[in-house]
Design a protein around this motif. Structure first.
Motif, PDB file in Angstrom:
ATOM      1  N   VAL A 265       0.825  -1.207   0.000  1.00 24.24           N
ATOM      2  CA  VAL A 265       0.000   0.000   0.000  1.00 24.24           C
ATOM      3  C   VAL A 265       0.863   1.262   0.000  1.00 24.24           C
ATOM      4  N   GLU A 266       2.070   1.188   0.572  1.00 24.85           N
ATOM      5  CA  GLU A 266       2.962   2.353   0.532  1.00 24.85           C
ATOM      6  C   GLU A 266       3.582   2.524  -0.853  1.00 24.85           C
ATOM      7  N   SER A 267       3.871   1.420  -1.522  1.00 26.77           N
ATOM      8  CA  SER A 267       4.377   1.490  -2.884  1.00 26.77           C
ATOM      9  C   SER A 267       3.336   2.121  -3.809  1.00 26.77           C
ATOM     10  N   VAL A 268       2.085   1.711  -3.660  1.00 30.55           N
ATOM     11  CA  VAL A 268       1.003   2.314  -4.444  1.00 30.55           C
ATOM     12  C   VAL A 268       0.927   3.813  -4.170  1.00 30.55           C
ATOM     13  N   ALA A 269       1.087   4.204  -2.917  1.00 25.25           N
ATOM     14  CA  ALA A 269       1.005   5.620  -2.555  1.00 25.25           C
ATOM     15  C   ALA A 269       2.056   6.448  -3.282  1.00 25.25           C
ATOM     16  N   HIS A 270       3.290   5.963  -3.317  1.00 25.75           N
ATOM     17  CA  HIS A 270       4.355   6.726  -3.971  1.00 25.75           C
ATOM     18  C   HIS A 270       4.180   6.756  -5.486  1.00 25.75           C
ATOM     19  N   LEU A 271       3.707   5.654  -6.057  1.00 21.71           N
ATOM     20  CA  LEU A 271       3.435   5.649  -7.495  1.00 21.71           C
ATOM     21  C   LEU A 271       2.274   6.583  -7.831  1.00 21.71           C
ATOM     22  N   ASN A 272       1.231   6.575  -7.021  1.00 21.23           N
ATOM     23  CA  ASN A 272       0.121   7.508  -7.240  1.00 21.23           C
ATOM     24  C   ASN A 272       0.605   8.948  -7.231  1.00 21.23           C
ATOM     25  N   HIS A 273       1.510   9.251  -6.310  1.00 31.69           N
ATOM     26  CA  HIS A 273       2.015  10.625  -6.219  1.00 31.69           C
ATOM     27  C   HIS A 273       2.750  11.009  -7.496  1.00 31.69           C
ATOM     28  N   LEU A 274       3.636  10.152  -7.972  1.00 34.85           N
ATOM     29  CA  LEU A 274       4.361  10.454  -9.208  1.00 34.85           C
ATOM     30  C   LEU A 274       3.399  10.609 -10.380  1.00 34.85           C
ATOM     31  N   HIS A 275       2.421   9.735 -10.441  1.00 34.01           N
ATOM     32  CA  HIS A 275       1.443   9.795 -11.534  1.00 34.01           C
ATOM     33  C   HIS A 275       0.646  11.085 -11.494  1.00 34.01           C
ATOM     34  N   GLN A 276       0.155  11.450 -10.317  1.00 38.10           N
ATOM     35  CA  GLN A 276      -0.681  12.635 -10.217  1.00 38.10           C
ATOM     36  C   GLN A 276       0.114  13.925 -10.313  1.00 38.10           C
ATOM     37  N   ALA A 277       1.418  13.838 -10.042  1.00 37.59           N
ATOM     38  CA  ALA A 277       2.287  15.006 -10.209  1.00 37.59           C
ATOM     39  C   ALA A 277       2.799  15.138 -11.641  1.00 37.59           C
ATOM     40  N   GLY A 278       2.399  14.216 -12.514  1.00 38.01           N
ATOM     41  CA  GLY A 278       2.833  14.270 -13.896  1.00 38.01           C
ATOM     42  C   GLY A 278       4.228  13.744 -14.131  1.00 38.01           C
ATOM     43  N   ARG A 279       4.778  13.028 -13.150  1.00 34.24           N
ATOM     44  CA  ARG A 279       6.137  12.510 -13.287  1.00 34.24           C
ATOM     45  C   ARG A 279       6.164  11.053 -13.752  1.00 34.24           C
ATOM     46  N   ALA A 280       4.998  10.448 -13.927  1.00 33.64           N
ATOM     47  CA  ALA A 280       4.912   9.076 -14.412  1.00 33.64           C
ATOM     48  C   ALA A 280       3.601   8.887 -15.144  1.00 33.64           C
ATOM     49  N   THR A 281       3.597   7.961 -16.081  1.00 34.89           N
ATOM     50  CA  THR A 281       2.376   7.527 -16.747  1.00 34.89           C
ATOM     51  C   THR A 281       2.046   6.122 -16.254  1.00 34.89           C
ATOM     52  N   ARG A 282       0.837   5.665 -16.496  1.00 32.58           N
ATOM     53  CA  ARG A 282       0.486   4.303 -16.128  1.00 32.58           C
ATOM     54  C   ARG A 282      -0.398   3.687 -17.204  1.00 32.58           C
ATOM     55  N   GLU A 283      -0.307   2.388 -17.341  1.00 34.32           N
ATOM     56  CA  GLU A 283      -1.089   1.662 -18.329  1.00 34.32           C
ATOM     57  C   GLU A 283      -1.579   0.369 -17.705  1.00 34.32           C
ATOM     58  N   LEU A 284      -2.856   0.061 -17.927  1.00 30.32           N
ATOM     59  CA  LEU A 284      -3.447  -1.170 -17.406  1.00 30.32           C
ATOM     60  C   LEU A 284      -3.149  -2.299 -18.383  1.00 30.32           C
ATOM     61  N   ALA A 285      -2.414  -3.298 -17.930  1.00 36.53           N
ATOM     62  CA  ALA A 285      -1.970  -4.388 -18.795  1.00 36.53           C
ATOM     63  C   ALA A 285      -2.971  -5.534 -18.794  1.00 36.53           C
ATOM     64  N   ASP A 286      -2.715  -6.502 -19.655  1.00 37.99           N
ATOM     65  CA  ASP A 286      -3.621  -7.636 -19.791  1.00 37.99           C
ATOM     66  C   ASP A 286      -3.710  -8.476 -18.519  1.00 37.99           C
ATOM     67  N   ASP A 287      -2.663  -8.411 -17.661  1.00 40.35           N
ATOM     68  CA  ASP A 287      -2.710  -9.179 -16.420  1.00 40.35           C
ATOM     69  C   ASP A 287      -3.516  -8.483 -15.325  1.00 40.35           C
ATOM     70  N   GLY A 288      -4.097  -7.328 -15.647  1.00 40.77           N
ATOM     71  CA  GLY A 288      -4.936  -6.609 -14.693  1.00 40.77           C
ATOM     72  C   GLY A 288      -4.191  -5.647 -13.790  1.00 40.77           C
ATOM     73  N   ALA A 289      -2.879  -5.499 -13.978  1.00 44.53           N
ATOM     74  CA  ALA A 289      -2.073  -4.627 -13.111  1.00 44.53           C
ATOM     75  C   ALA A 289      -1.761  -3.307 -13.800  1.00 44.53           C
ATOM     76  N   TRP A 290      -1.642  -2.265 -12.985  1.00 43.65           N
ATOM     77  CA  TRP A 290      -1.139  -0.986 -13.476  1.00 43.65           C
ATOM     78  C   TRP A 290       0.377  -1.065 -13.583  1.00 43.65           C
ATOM     79  N   TYR A 291       0.896  -0.651 -14.730  1.00 39.44           N
ATOM     80  CA  TYR A 291       2.344  -0.543 -14.938  1.00 39.44           C
ATOM     81  C   TYR A 291       2.686   0.941 -15.100  1.00 39.44           C
ATOM     82  N   PHE A 292       3.617   1.395 -14.265  1.00 38.53           N
ATOM     83  CA  PHE A 292       4.000   2.805 -14.241  1.00 38.53           C
ATOM     84  C   PHE A 292       5.350   2.979 -14.937  1.00 38.53           C
ATOM     85  N   THR A 293       5.477   4.088 -15.678  1.00 43.78           N
ATOM     86  CA  THR A 293       6.713   4.411 -16.381  1.00 43.78           C
ATOM     87  C   THR A 293       7.011   5.881 -16.166  1.00 43.78           C
ATOM     88  N   ALA A 294       8.276   6.205 -15.958  1.00 42.83           N
ATOM     89  CA  ALA A 294       8.656   7.607 -15.787  1.00 42.83           C
ATOM     90  C   ALA A 294       8.300   8.403 -17.029  1.00 42.83           C
TER      91      ALA A 294
END
Length: 347
Positions: A310-339
């Motif tokens: 849950v802490e890892s999700v929190a930090h990824l959410n922050h980067l995503h919402q700050a515009g420092r990362a993008t995310r894509e929902l993959a076929d396995d059902g998981a969000w994949y984040f990229t800088a």
């Protein structure tokens, strides 16, 4: 400026240490990696205001009875002040209320705790399983957790009767012969109360102002896109103008300490540094579960996996919402984040 610990040894079970006039420090056990919670008693003359309570277990109740018969000198607990809704802090509030104590806490803490006590689940809800999947939980762990009875708040939190007295930002409280200013923090728990003695020498910090560790900043299925990291950093910055080097900080875990201005800057810097490491690690698409090595120094085992996720999700959410990362929902059902290129997302 430096950080100092004027009380290097914690109180033994059933005993108390006087840390300031009219203020006792006590410690209760927890059955987890962080194996204790600090609680405090404020002497109001004819009774006590206690700050936080520990889990509702037979062992904790027995220790409290020893404290009531011993260091608390047989005087009644007239008020229970709960800093936030987590079970190690509010667990026995209802037990004390049943004996006549008044509950003082924030509206968010009361309503959240009361809701969670009543929300008992025999198996994980579909939304919980979907959240784990989105976070990239590995297959074996996901299968095991999906088949287990989940942790329920009611397992270690006493039922809360109706009625409480609300603590609000900017309000005051009188206890132990002092006037305390109430200031709220966020990130670890919503509307977390901290109390600052107006004479400038003591702060009751709960889990918002801990020594040597940062509390968990977690995202949960109830609000899967939350950004508690931003809430946490904003709270620390808000506390800085009120922080003095000689204030004795009484936290919910670890030791009392002085040096709050430095500690606040450390906590802010720690999360900025973690975000920078994480952004660099996202040179390839990663799930939250794949980001443990760059976020945590310790090895993540079965006992710490849930909090790490849950802490890892929190930090990824922050980067995503700050515009420092993008995310894509993959076929396995998981969000994949990229800088994001140059740290700025285009989506």
């Amino acid at each position: 400026m430096k950080i100092a610990t004027p009380f290097p040894d914690p109180p033994a079970p059933g005993t108390a240490i006087t840390v300031a006039p009219g203020i006792l420090w006590m410690r209760l056990p927890l059955p987890m990696a962080l194996d204790h919670v600090n609680v405090y008693a404020l002497d109001d003359g004819d009774g006590w205001t206690i700050v936080d309570t520990g889990f509702d277990t037979r062992k904790t109740r027995a220790i409290w009875q020893d404290l009531l018969d011993g260091p608390l000198a047989g005087k009644p607990v007239t008020r229970v002040l709960v800093t936030h809704h987590h079970p190690d802090h509010i667990g026995l509030a209802g037990w004390f209320m049943a004996q006549g104590a008044e509950l003082l806490t924030t509206r968010t803490a009361y309503l959240q705790a009361r809701m969670l006590i009543l929300d008992e689940q025999s198996e994980p809800l579909p939304e919980q399983i979907a959240f784990w999947t989105r976070a990239g939980m590995d297959g074996p762990t996901l299968a095991r957790r999906s088949a287990e009875r989940p942790f329920n708040f009611a397992d270690c939190v006493h039922a809360l009767p109706l009625g409480f007295t609300r603590l609000i930002e900017g309000g005051t409280l009188t206890a132990a012969g002092r006037t305390w200013d109430i200031r709220m923090g966020d990130g670890h728990a919503p509307e977390h109360a901290t109390l600052w003695s107006r004479d400038g020498d003591v702060v009751l910090g709960g889990d918002q102002l801990l020594l040597s560790i940062s509390p968990n900043l977690g995202v949960y299925p109830t609000e899967p896109d939350a950004d508690p990291v931003a809430d946490w950093i904003e709270s620390c910055n808000r506390f800085l103008p009120h922080a003095l080097p000689d204030q004795l900080i009484l936290g919910g875990h670890k030791l009392p300490y002085t040096g709050l201005p430095l500690r606040l800057r450390q906590m802010i810097d720690n999360h900025h540094n973690a975000l920078a490491r994480l952004a660099a690690y996202l040179d390839a698409p990663r799930t939250a579960a794949q980001c443990f090595p760059v976020l945590f120094k310790r090895t993540i085992d079965a006992g710490t996996y849930g909090l790490a996720l849950v802490e890892s999700v929190a930090h990824l959410n922050h980067l995503h919402q700050a515009g420092r990362a993008t995310r894509e929902l993959a076929d396995d059902g998981a969000w994949y984040f990229t800088a994001a290129p140059d740290g700025i997302a285009t989506e």
